[in-house]
Write an enzyme that holds these catalytic residues in place. Structure first.
Site, PDB file in Angstrom:
ATOM      1  N   ASP A  65      83.744  -6.027  17.302  1.00 22.47           N
ATOM      2  CA  ASP A  65      82.308  -7.453  17.731  1.00 22.47           C
ATOM      3  C   ASP A  65      81.023  -6.607  17.061  1.00 22.47           C
ATOM      4  OD1 ASP A  65      80.459  -9.068  18.952  1.00 22.47           O
ATOM      5  OD2 ASP A  65      81.174  -9.219  20.773  1.00 22.47           O
TER       6      ASP A  65
ATOM      7  N   SER B  12      74.468 -13.668   0.652  1.00 19.27           N
ATOM      8  CA  SER B  12      75.052 -15.849   0.428  1.00 19.27           C
ATOM      9  C   SER B  12      74.260 -16.528  -0.292  1.00 19.27           C
ATOM     10  CB  SER B  12      74.846 -16.669   1.487  1.00 19.27           C
ATOM     11  OG  SER B  12      75.193 -17.992   1.156  1.00 19.27           O
TER      12      SER B  12
ATOM     13  N   TYR C 156      72.108 -20.894   9.108  1.00 20.70           N
ATOM     14  CA  TYR C 156      73.047 -20.017   8.699  1.00 20.70           C
ATOM     15  C   TYR C 156      72.238 -18.799   7.564  1.00 20.70           C
ATOM     16  CZ  TYR C 156      76.949 -18.930   5.913  1.00 20.70           C
ATOM     17  OH  TYR C 156      77.575 -17.548   4.969  1.00 20.70           O
TER      18      TYR C 156
ATOM     19  N   LYS D  82      70.907 -15.524   6.821  1.00 23.40           N
ATOM     20  CA  LYS D  82      71.077 -15.357   5.652  1.00 23.40           C
ATOM     21  C   LYS D  82      69.813 -14.066   4.719  1.00 23.40           C
ATOM     22  CE  LYS D  82      75.065 -15.006   5.390  1.00 23.40           C
ATOM     23  NZ  LYS D  82      76.493 -14.005   5.619  1.00 23.40           N
TER      24      LYS D  82
END
Length: 274
Positions: free
Chosen positions: A60, A139, A152, A156
């Site tokens: 994790d 990304s 998100y 990034k």
């Protein structure tokens, strides 16, 4: 085929998607791979599929203790770790107003803090052994935020800044740093985005395969490239657009419409193939 010096590689998020593709490609190139994932059963399935060059490990990435345990396993098993590939990530789709604050927080904890914890945990071990390579799968949203993926993209953005900040700090050390920015990729994450009507810009262009991304990542690792964009021919445009806030707002409506059209065509194609 080019001969490859065997490396010990730890890949996070290795149970599926890009991580699994990287693990398979790395093993095929002659490396030994630790496939790390919170999905322990999935990681073990990938490891068994690869064979003797792969081993699964529970991880994790939001847990400092589990990072220490995974790294301890690498050193106990192989006496070293040559490459850490931070790939694991999650997505919680939807416009900001429709996403619970806990999900925004979780996205940042996993996608930004998770890899950061891994780099912080691995850094003194790399320095002590006198070598090591941090490879971060980031990304293109680190430059171009999408509606429906605000947190998100924020994660990034933060991850790229941390990775490059650390690279600057360690510029005179024997460590190497590579960050790769994939475009939309056919993975379970993209399927989650396709199930939503609030992330149409993720479908502005055709998605690439996880295997393609894996090959780009491993080639960047081999060549010790500092930063790699894909597809390369659109990188300059994306970076320029991402730096122009007024232009971003100006094209948002048109981009969402085009993405929505492409998403509808994707859904139609998949329905017809079913």
């Amino acid at each position: 085929m080019r001969k490859t010096k065997e490396k010990i590689v730890l890949v996070t998020g290795g149970a599926s998607g890009i991580g699994a593709a990287i693990a398979r490609a790395a093993a095929a190139q002659g490396h030994r791979v630790l496939i790390a994932d919170i999905d322990v059963a999935g990681a073990e399935r990938v490891a068994q599929d690869i064979g003797e060059r792969a081993q699964s490990v529970a991880l994790d990435i939001t847990s400092d203790a589990q990072w220490s345990a995974a790294l301890d396993l690498a050193w106990a098993q192989y006496g070293r770790l040559d490459v850490l590939i931070n790939n694991a990530a999650i997505v919680r789709t939807g416009y900001v107003r429709n996403v619970a604050m806990d999900d925004h927080a979780l996205t940042l904890e996993v996608n930004a803090m998770g890899p950061m914890r891994g780099m912080v945990a691995t850094l003194p071990r790399f320095r002590e052994q006198g070598h090591g390579h941090f490879v971060t799968v980031c990304s293109m949203t680190a430059f171009l935020p999408f509606p429906g993926l605000a947190s998100y993209a924020a994660a990034k953005f933060a991850l790229r800044a941390f990775h490059l900040g650390l690279a600057m700090e360690e510029r005179d050390s024997p460590l190497n740093f590579t960050i790769v920015h994939p475009t939309s990729t056919e993975t379970p994450m993209l399927e989650a985005e396709a199930a939503s009507d609030e992330v149409p810009m993720a479908f502005l262009s055709d998605a690439v395969s996880a295997d393609y991304v894996a090959q780009v990542v491993l080639e960047a690792m081999r060549r010790r490239k500092l930063e790699v964009f894909m597809p390369a021919d659109r990188a300059k445009f994306v970076r320029r657009l991402g730096g122009n806030a007024a232009e971003l707002l100006k094209i948002a409506g048109q981009a969402e419409q085009l993405g929505a059209h492409n998403l509808a065509e994707r859904r139609k194609s998949k329905s017809e193939a079913a």
